[in-house]
Design a protein around this motif. Structure first.
Motif, PDB file in Angstrom:
ATOM      1  N   ALA A  15       0.844  -1.199   0.000  1.00  0.00           N
ATOM      2  CA  ALA A  15       0.000   0.000   0.000  1.00  0.00           C
ATOM      3  C   ALA A  15       0.877   1.245   0.000  1.00  0.00           C
ATOM      4  CB  ALA A  15      -0.908  -0.002   1.224  1.00  0.00           C
ATOM      5  N   LEU A  16       0.444   2.262  -0.733  1.00  0.00           N
ATOM      6  CA  LEU A  16       1.153   3.533  -0.812  1.00  0.00           C
ATOM      7  C   LEU A  16       0.193   4.689  -0.595  1.00  0.00           C
ATOM      8  CD1 LEU A  16       3.537   3.171  -3.887  1.00  0.00           C
ATOM      9  CD2 LEU A  16       4.151   3.182  -1.492  1.00  0.00           C
ATOM     10  N   VAL A  17       0.740   5.799  -0.132  1.00  0.00           N
ATOM     11  CA  VAL A  17      -0.035   7.021   0.030  1.00  0.00           C
ATOM     12  C   VAL A  17       0.222   7.882  -1.192  1.00  0.00           C
ATOM     13  CG1 VAL A  17      -0.404   9.056   1.448  1.00  0.00           C
ATOM     14  CG2 VAL A  17       0.216   6.892   2.523  1.00  0.00           C
ATOM     15  N   LYS A  18      -0.859   8.322  -1.815  1.00  0.00           N
ATOM     16  CA  LYS A  18      -0.761   9.144  -3.023  1.00  0.00           C
ATOM     17  C   LYS A  18      -1.790  10.261  -2.912  1.00  0.00           C
ATOM     18  CE  LYS A  18      -0.108   7.858  -7.834  1.00  0.00           C
ATOM     19  NZ  LYS A  18      -0.431   6.832  -8.810  1.00  0.00           N
ATOM     20  N   ASP A  19      -1.352  11.496  -2.872  1.00  0.00           N
ATOM     21  CA  ASP A  19      -2.240  12.666  -2.765  1.00  0.00           C
ATOM     22  C   ASP A  19      -3.166  12.580  -1.553  1.00  0.00           C
ATOM     23  OD1 ASP A  19      -1.141  13.692  -5.110  1.00  0.00           O
ATOM     24  OD2 ASP A  19      -2.608  12.659  -6.376  1.00  0.00           O
ATOM     25  N   GLY A  20      -2.650  12.112  -0.434  1.00  0.00           N
ATOM     26  CA  GLY A  20      -3.436  12.044   0.788  1.00  0.00           C
ATOM     27  C   GLY A  20      -4.435  10.907   0.832  1.00  0.00           C
ATOM     28  N   GLU A  21      -4.336   9.961  -0.100  1.00  0.00           N
ATOM     29  CA  GLU A  21      -5.216   8.792  -0.120  1.00  0.00           C
ATOM     30  C   GLU A  21      -4.360   7.544  -0.171  1.00  0.00           C
ATOM     31  OE1 GLU A  21      -7.547   9.530  -3.631  1.00  0.00           O
ATOM     32  OE2 GLU A  21      -9.143  10.441  -2.456  1.00  0.00           O
ATOM     33  N   LEU A  22      -4.915   6.435   0.303  1.00  0.00           N
ATOM     34  CA  LEU A  22      -4.201   5.162   0.302  1.00  0.00           C
ATOM     35  C   LEU A  22      -4.652   4.309  -0.874  1.00  0.00           C
ATOM     36  CD1 LEU A  22      -4.166   4.080   4.030  1.00  0.00           C
ATOM     37  CD2 LEU A  22      -2.209   4.540   2.601  1.00  0.00           C
ATOM     38  N   SER A  63     -18.857  -9.553 -19.738  1.00  0.00           N
ATOM     39  CA  SER A  63     -17.966  -9.525 -20.897  1.00  0.00           C
ATOM     40  C   SER A  63     -17.766  -8.107 -21.425  1.00  0.00           C
ATOM     41  CB  SER A  63     -18.527 -10.427 -22.003  1.00  0.00           C
ATOM     42  OG  SER A  63     -19.820  -9.986 -22.341  1.00  0.00           O
ATOM     43  N   HIS A  64     -18.608  -7.168 -21.013  1.00  0.00           N
ATOM     44  CA  HIS A  64     -18.474  -5.797 -21.508  1.00  0.00           C
ATOM     45  C   HIS A  64     -17.467  -4.982 -20.703  1.00  0.00           C
ATOM     46  CE1 HIS A  64     -21.449  -5.444 -18.287  1.00  0.00           C
ATOM     47  NE2 HIS A  64     -21.052  -4.185 -18.163  1.00  0.00           N
ATOM     48  N   VAL A  65     -16.899  -5.579 -19.644  1.00  0.00           N
ATOM     49  CA  VAL A  65     -15.920  -4.889 -18.811  1.00  0.00           C
ATOM     50  C   VAL A  65     -14.537  -5.470 -19.089  1.00  0.00           C
ATOM     51  CG1 VAL A  65     -15.198  -4.449 -16.432  1.00  0.00           C
ATOM     52  CG2 VAL A  65     -17.612  -4.481 -17.006  1.00  0.00           C
ATOM     53  N   LEU A  66     -13.562  -4.599 -19.334  1.00  0.00           N
ATOM     54  CA  LEU A  66     -12.189  -5.048 -19.512  1.00  0.00           C
ATOM     55  C   LEU A  66     -11.569  -5.211 -18.125  1.00  0.00           C
ATOM     56  CD1 LEU A  66      -9.934  -5.695 -21.506  1.00  0.00           C
ATOM     57  CD2 LEU A  66      -9.264  -3.295 -21.392  1.00  0.00           C
ATOM     58  N   ALA A  67     -11.353  -6.454 -17.707  1.00  0.00           N
ATOM     59  CA  ALA A  67     -10.914  -6.749 -16.344  1.00  0.00           C
ATOM     60  C   ALA A  67      -9.396  -6.757 -16.261  1.00  0.00           C
ATOM     61  CB  ALA A  67     -11.475  -8.103 -15.913  1.00  0.00           C
ATOM     62  N   ASP A  68      -8.847  -5.929 -15.372  1.00  0.00           N
ATOM     63  CA  ASP A  68      -7.418  -5.912 -15.091  1.00  0.00           C
ATOM     64  C   ASP A  68      -7.223  -6.513 -13.706  1.00  0.00           C
ATOM     65  OD1 ASP A  68      -4.724  -5.428 -14.916  1.00  0.00           O
ATOM     66  OD2 ASP A  68      -4.936  -3.270 -14.554  1.00  0.00           O
ATOM     67  N   ASP A  69      -6.584  -7.681 -13.645  1.00  0.00           N
ATOM     68  CA  ASP A  69      -6.502  -8.401 -12.366  1.00  0.00           C
ATOM     69  C   ASP A  69      -5.564  -7.750 -11.355  1.00  0.00           C
ATOM     70  OD1 ASP A  69      -4.243  -9.068 -13.817  1.00  0.00           O
ATOM     71  OD2 ASP A  69      -4.142 -11.110 -13.020  1.00  0.00           O
ATOM     72  N   ARG A  70      -4.647  -6.899 -11.779  1.00  0.00           N
ATOM     73  CA  ARG A  70      -3.716  -6.254 -10.852  1.00  0.00           C
ATOM     74  C   ARG A  70      -3.887  -4.742 -10.814  1.00  0.00           C
ATOM     75  NH1 ARG A  70       0.364  -9.286  -8.581  1.00  0.00           N
ATOM     76  NH2 ARG A  70       0.625 -11.320  -9.502  1.00  0.00           N
ATOM     77  N   ARG A  71      -5.096  -4.278 -11.031  1.00  0.00           N
ATOM     78  CA  ARG A  71      -5.313  -2.831 -11.040  1.00  0.00           C
ATOM     79  C   ARG A  71      -5.126  -2.237  -9.646  1.00  0.00           C
ATOM     80  NH1 ARG A  71      -9.881  -0.265  -9.379  1.00  0.00           N
ATOM     81  NH2 ARG A  71     -11.488  -1.581  -8.471  1.00  0.00           N
ATOM     82  N   THR A  72      -4.868  -0.926  -9.616  1.00  0.00           N
ATOM     83  CA  THR A  72      -4.704  -0.214  -8.351  1.00  0.00           C
ATOM     84  C   THR A  72      -6.087  -0.010  -7.733  1.00  0.00           C
ATOM     85  OG1 THR A  72      -2.785   0.918  -9.247  1.00  0.00           O
ATOM     86  CG2 THR A  72      -3.808   1.881  -7.315  1.00  0.00           C
ATOM     87  N   ARG A  73      -6.213  -0.376  -6.457  1.00  0.00           N
ATOM     88  CA  ARG A  73      -7.497  -0.256  -5.768  1.00  0.00           C
ATOM     89  C   ARG A  73      -7.373   0.738  -4.618  1.00  0.00           C
ATOM     90  NH1 ARG A  73      -6.384  -5.257  -7.491  1.00  0.00           N
ATOM     91  NH2 ARG A  73      -7.974  -6.228  -8.778  1.00  0.00           N
ATOM     92  N   LYS A  74      -8.405   1.539  -4.437  1.00  0.00           N
ATOM     93  CA  LYS A  74      -8.398   2.545  -3.379  1.00  0.00           C
ATOM     94  C   LYS A  74      -8.762   1.889  -2.050  1.00  0.00           C
ATOM     95  CE  LYS A  74     -10.229   7.068  -2.260  1.00  0.00           C
ATOM     96  NZ  LYS A  74     -11.105   8.156  -2.689  1.00  0.00           N
ATOM     97  N   LEU A  75      -8.038   2.286  -1.005  1.00  0.00           N
ATOM     98  CA  LEU A  75      -8.322   1.795   0.346  1.00  0.00           C
ATOM     99  C   LEU A  75      -9.108   2.853   1.095  1.00  0.00           C
ATOM    100  CD1 LEU A  75      -4.874   0.238   1.241  1.00  0.00           C
ATOM    101  CD2 LEU A  75      -6.944  -0.937   0.549  1.00  0.00           C
ATOM    102  N   LEU A  76     -10.094   2.423   1.855  1.00  0.00           N
ATOM    103  CA  LEU A  76     -11.002   3.326   2.544  1.00  0.00           C
ATOM    104  C   LEU A  76     -10.722   3.315   4.042  1.00  0.00           C
ATOM    105  CD1 LEU A  76     -14.172   2.084   0.652  1.00  0.00           C
ATOM    106  CD2 LEU A  76     -12.693   3.992   0.030  1.00  0.00           C
TER     107      LEU A  76
END
Length: 165
Positions: free
Chosen positions: A59-66, A81-94
Motif C-alpha cells: 500500500a502507498l499514500v498518493k495525494d493524501g489517499e491510500l 464480458s463488456h468490462v475489460l478486467a485488469d486483475d492487478r489494477r490499483t485499488r483505493k483503500l477506505l
C-alpha cells in the motif's frame, strides 16, 4: 429470537479470503489497521469464488489517499464480458481521515512500510488488514527461526513429560 440468531450468523459467516504469510517472515509487524476496499462488481464475484492473492501487494499514500498495488484478483470467465478486467489494477483503500494522517506521519517520519496482512469478510464487506512494518535483516530472520524451533521443541518436551506422568 430468530432475528438475533440471523444477525449473529451474518457476523460469523465472514472468514479469511487471503493471507500474506510472507509478510510475517519478511517484516516486523507493528500497528494494524482495518481498511475497506473500493471494488468493482466482477472483483467481488471473483473474491467470493476465492480468486484473490495479496502475496505481492503493498500500500502507498498518493495525494493524501491510500492505494493498494499488486493485489491480484483473477477475473471469472462468467463475469461481465463488456468490462475489460485488469486483475492487478490499483485499488483505493477506505480509511478515516485521522487514520490516514497518522499513517502518513509514521511512514514518512519513522520509515515504516504499509503491508497487507489479510483479506477477509466482515458483515458482507471485504476488508483488508494493513500493518505498519519494518523490514527484517537476515540475522533477524535467523533469530526468529531459531525462536520458533525452540518453542516447538519445548512444546514436544512438555507433551512427552505430561504423557509419561
Amino acid at each position: 429470537m430468530a432475528g438475533k440468531k440471523k444477525a449473529k450468523d451474518t457476523e460469523s459467516a465472514g472468514g479469511t479470503i487471503a493471507l500474506n504469510k510472507r509478510a510475517r517472515h519478511e517484516y516486523t509487524l507493528g500497528d494494524r489497521y482495518e481498511a475497506g476496499l473500493a471494488l468493482q462488481g466482477w472483483e467481488l464475484k471473483a473474491i467470493r469464488a476465492g480468486r484473490a492473492n495479496i502475496g505481492d501487494a503493498y500500500a502507498l499514500v498518493k495525494d493524501g489517499e491510500l492505494f493498494l498495488f499488486g493485489a491480484q484478483i483473477t477475473p471469472l470467465v462468467q463475469a461481465s464480458s463488456h468490462v475489460l478486467a485488469d486483475d492487478r489494477r490499483t485499488r483505493k483503500l477506505l480509511l478515516h481521515r485521522h487514520e490516514i494522517d497518522r499513517l502518513v506521519g509514521r511512514i514518512e517520519r519513522d520509515g515504516y512500510t504499509l503491508v497487507p496482512v489479510a483479506l477477509y469478510w466482515k458483515r458482507n464487506k471485504v476488508k483488508l488488514e494493513l500493518a505498519l512494518a519494518k523490514g527484517k535483516r537476515e540475522h533477524d530472520k535467523r533469530e526468529a527461526s531459531r525462536d520458533r524451533d525452540w518453542q516447538r521443541e519445548k512444546q514436544r518436551a512438555l507433551r512427552a513429560r505430561n504423557k509419561d506422568a
